[in-house]
Enzyme design. Structure first.
Site, PDB file in Angstrom:
ATOM      1  N   GLU A 104      52.804  40.381 -32.160  1.00  0.00           N
ATOM      2  CA  GLU A 104      52.426  39.486 -33.271  1.00  0.00           C
ATOM      3  C   GLU A 104      52.358  38.091 -32.678  1.00  0.00           C
ATOM      4  O   GLU A 104      53.368  37.553 -32.212  1.00  0.00           O
ATOM      5  CB  GLU A 104      53.438  39.575 -34.402  1.00  0.00           C
ATOM      6  CG  GLU A 104      52.961  38.942 -35.708  1.00  0.00           C
ATOM      7  CD  GLU A 104      53.328  37.477 -35.822  1.00  0.00           C
ATOM      8  OE1 GLU A 104      52.430  36.626 -35.627  1.00  0.00           O
ATOM      9  OE2 GLU A 104      54.493  37.183 -36.097  1.00  0.00           O
ATOM     10  N   CYS A 119      53.935  30.936 -37.489  1.00  0.00           N
ATOM     11  CA  CYS A 119      52.643  31.459 -37.048  1.00  0.00           C
ATOM     12  C   CYS A 119      51.667  31.572 -38.202  1.00  0.00           C
ATOM     13  O   CYS A 119      50.456  31.609 -38.002  1.00  0.00           O
ATOM     14  CB  CYS A 119      52.815  32.803 -36.344  1.00  0.00           C
ATOM     15  SG  CYS A 119      53.852  33.961 -37.213  1.00  0.00           S
TER      16      CYS A 119
END
Length: 521
Positions: free
Chosen positions: A272, A306
């Site tokens: 990720e 993020c």
């Protein structure tokens, strides 16, 4: 826990102050034992004069020892029932809730999180434990029967792969750290946990709780330390059966290459990574709602998520009004010590992050138009603070990559140029989060269909994905999938085994015998 209730906040503050005053220590935990090493001071990113504790880093020899132990323990852990593995995770969730003040204090002082973010961090870690326990019982409790011909029994079952290496980031030092480990353990794997260099104290406390919850010492090992030293020793070892990684796209590529070049089995990389996340606002959007959601998406957690919004696309017809409102709202942001409830934005994690952001801001000052910069107070002089700032740029191509911090870039677009905007967003190669503000359903559906992103949010902010409700993960340069906190995540940590048995070899199919009992004579 309601942080607006004075009857909650006062005792919470006292407990957190006591927890922050402890002499916290962390280091390698191998076979359930805390190992010695040269201690390194951990300082508060909000005030470098405050020492939070000390962390000893693991070396390559300790990494080899942990890996040997994990490889031997993996089979027995996979043979442990899914119900028992799930029960360990549920006990861990209970422990984290019971000791939430300690964990919150560490998140504030070691990771620079605000009180609200620290509370959300503990909640998410707890949610991961309970959700993956639920999925483990559902998917790993035993073999599932498959159709086949009479006289044959067929079944399929999920099992652990062996030893998983879990490499977690500093921006979610408890939630992502716990989520990776909980998923690997739930699926029946032994785990080597490598936390970010900046947040070893939080990782150490979490692993202590995991062992206390019943995870065997040889099944879970903690190796804080430098990625440059530990990474090659672990990723290059063929006994590592899979890697879960959250961090930069560049590091994910290095891990992927290292796995591909080693001898042995081809193993999964669950990555990720980052994103050039956009929010698109058309002329039908509600201005007050847009400004509120932009502030949260871009500047909460000092932009160190993020999922944070990096680029705001405003339809030209409403851009001036929106930017005036956004400037006024940014002026009200309080930047400072994250331990105070009045603080909206805390520090960035360290000097390296601050230097990177200041370098980008300096470039933007010469290449873009300053929209607004939030004020900094004298209280910020001893920490790594970066004032939230917004710049108007001429196009997405002005950006060279993800800027991980409280910096927002604004691009105006004409209504008849929407397709070009969508092409530009897809052209970055990233595909993590997307915000859409519009009251026209057809516009929302078109944008969502056109853009290759993992998580899209309509008329709301783009952060704070909830486990089991908004499974999180991107596409392209933003990650491999499957989505963390989703129903298919554990499957990537597992391997499948099928069994086919000719039941006639044992004297026939017992199920047919039971059928005969109901036949007429």
């Amino acid at each position: 826990m309601d942080l607006t209730d004075v009857n909650v906040v006062v005792p919470l503050g006292e407990a957190m102050e006591a927890a922050a005053g402890k002499a916290w220590r962390g280091g390698p935990i191998i076979g359930g034992n805390e190992m010695s090493g040269t201690p390194r001071a951990v300082v508060d990113p909000a005030d470098h004069r405050r020492q939070v504790g000390q962390v000893a880093w693991a070396d390559a020899a300790q990494a080899r020892d942990a890996l040997s132990r994990a490889a031997k323990a993996a089979w027995g852990w996979d043979a442990t029932s899914a119900d028992e593995r799930a029960a360990c995770l549920e006990r861990l969730a209970d422990l984290m809730e019971a000791r939430s003040t300690d964990l919150m204090a560490l998140c504030v002082r070691e990771a620079g999180k605000t009180m609200n973010d620290a509370l959300a961090e503990v909640r998410e870690a707890v949610d991961f434990c309970r959700y993956y326990a639920l999925r483990a019982r559902h998917d790993f409790s035993g073999p599932v029967g498959l159709p086949g011909p009479t006289g044959e029994r067929n079944e399929i079952a999920l099992h652990g792969r062996g030893v998983f290496l879990c490499i977690s980031p500093w921006n979610f030092p408890l939630a992502i750290f716990t989520g990776q480990i909980a998923a690997a353990l739930a699926a029946g794997n032994a785990v080597i946990a490598k936390p970010a260099e900046q947040t070893g104290l939080i990782a150490s406390e979490a692993v202590r709780m995991m062992h206390e919850a019943g995870v065997p010492g040889d099944v879970l090992h903690l190796l804080p330390g430098a990625g440059e030293e530990l990474g090659p020793a672990l990723v290059g070892d063929p006994r590592i059966a899979g890697v879960a990684f959250t961090g930069s796209t560049e590091t994910a590529k290095l891990i992927n290459r290292a796995l591909a070049e080693r001898d042995g089995a081809i193993v999964p990389l669950i990555a990720e990574t980052g994103g050039q996340n956009a929010m698109l606002v058309d002329s039908t959007a509600l201005p007050e709602q847009v400004v509120r959601d932009v502030l949260v998406s871009s500047f909460q957690s000092a932009g160190q998520r993020c999922s944070a919004c990096r680029v705001l696309f405003l339809q030209s017809d409403v851009a001036d009004k929106m930017l005036t409102m956004l400037s006024g709202a940014m002026e009200e942001l309080r930047v400072g010590d994250p331990a105070w409830l009045s603080t909206d934005v805390g520090p960035v994690i360290d000097e390296e992050a601050k230097a990177m952001l200041e370098g980008h801001i300096k470039r933007m000052e010469s290449e873009a138009r300053l929209v607004h910069r939030a004020p900094l107070t004298d209280d910020c002089s001893h920490g790594t603070f970066v004032a939230p700032v917004a710049f108007e740029i001429d196009g997405l191509e002005r950006l060279q990559g993800e800027v991980f911090g409280p910096v927002l870039h604004v691009v105006r677009y004409a209504a008849d140029r929407l397709e070009q905007v969508l092409d530009a967003i897809n052209g970055t190669g990233y595909g993590l989060t997307l915000g859409i503000h519009s009251r026209i359903d057809a516009t929302v559906e078109h944008i969502h269909r056109r853009l290759a992103v993992g998580n899209a949010y309509v008329n709301r902010n783009t952060i704070g994905a909830v486990v089991g409700v908004q499974p999180f993960g991107g596409q392209g340069l933003s990650g491999t999938g499957p989505k963390a906190g989703g129903p298919r995540y554990l499957h990537r940590f597992a391997t499948e085994k099928t069994l086919s048995v000719d039941t006639t070899a044992a004297g026939g199919n017992a199920s047919l015998m039971s059928l005969e009992e109901g036949l007429p004579v």
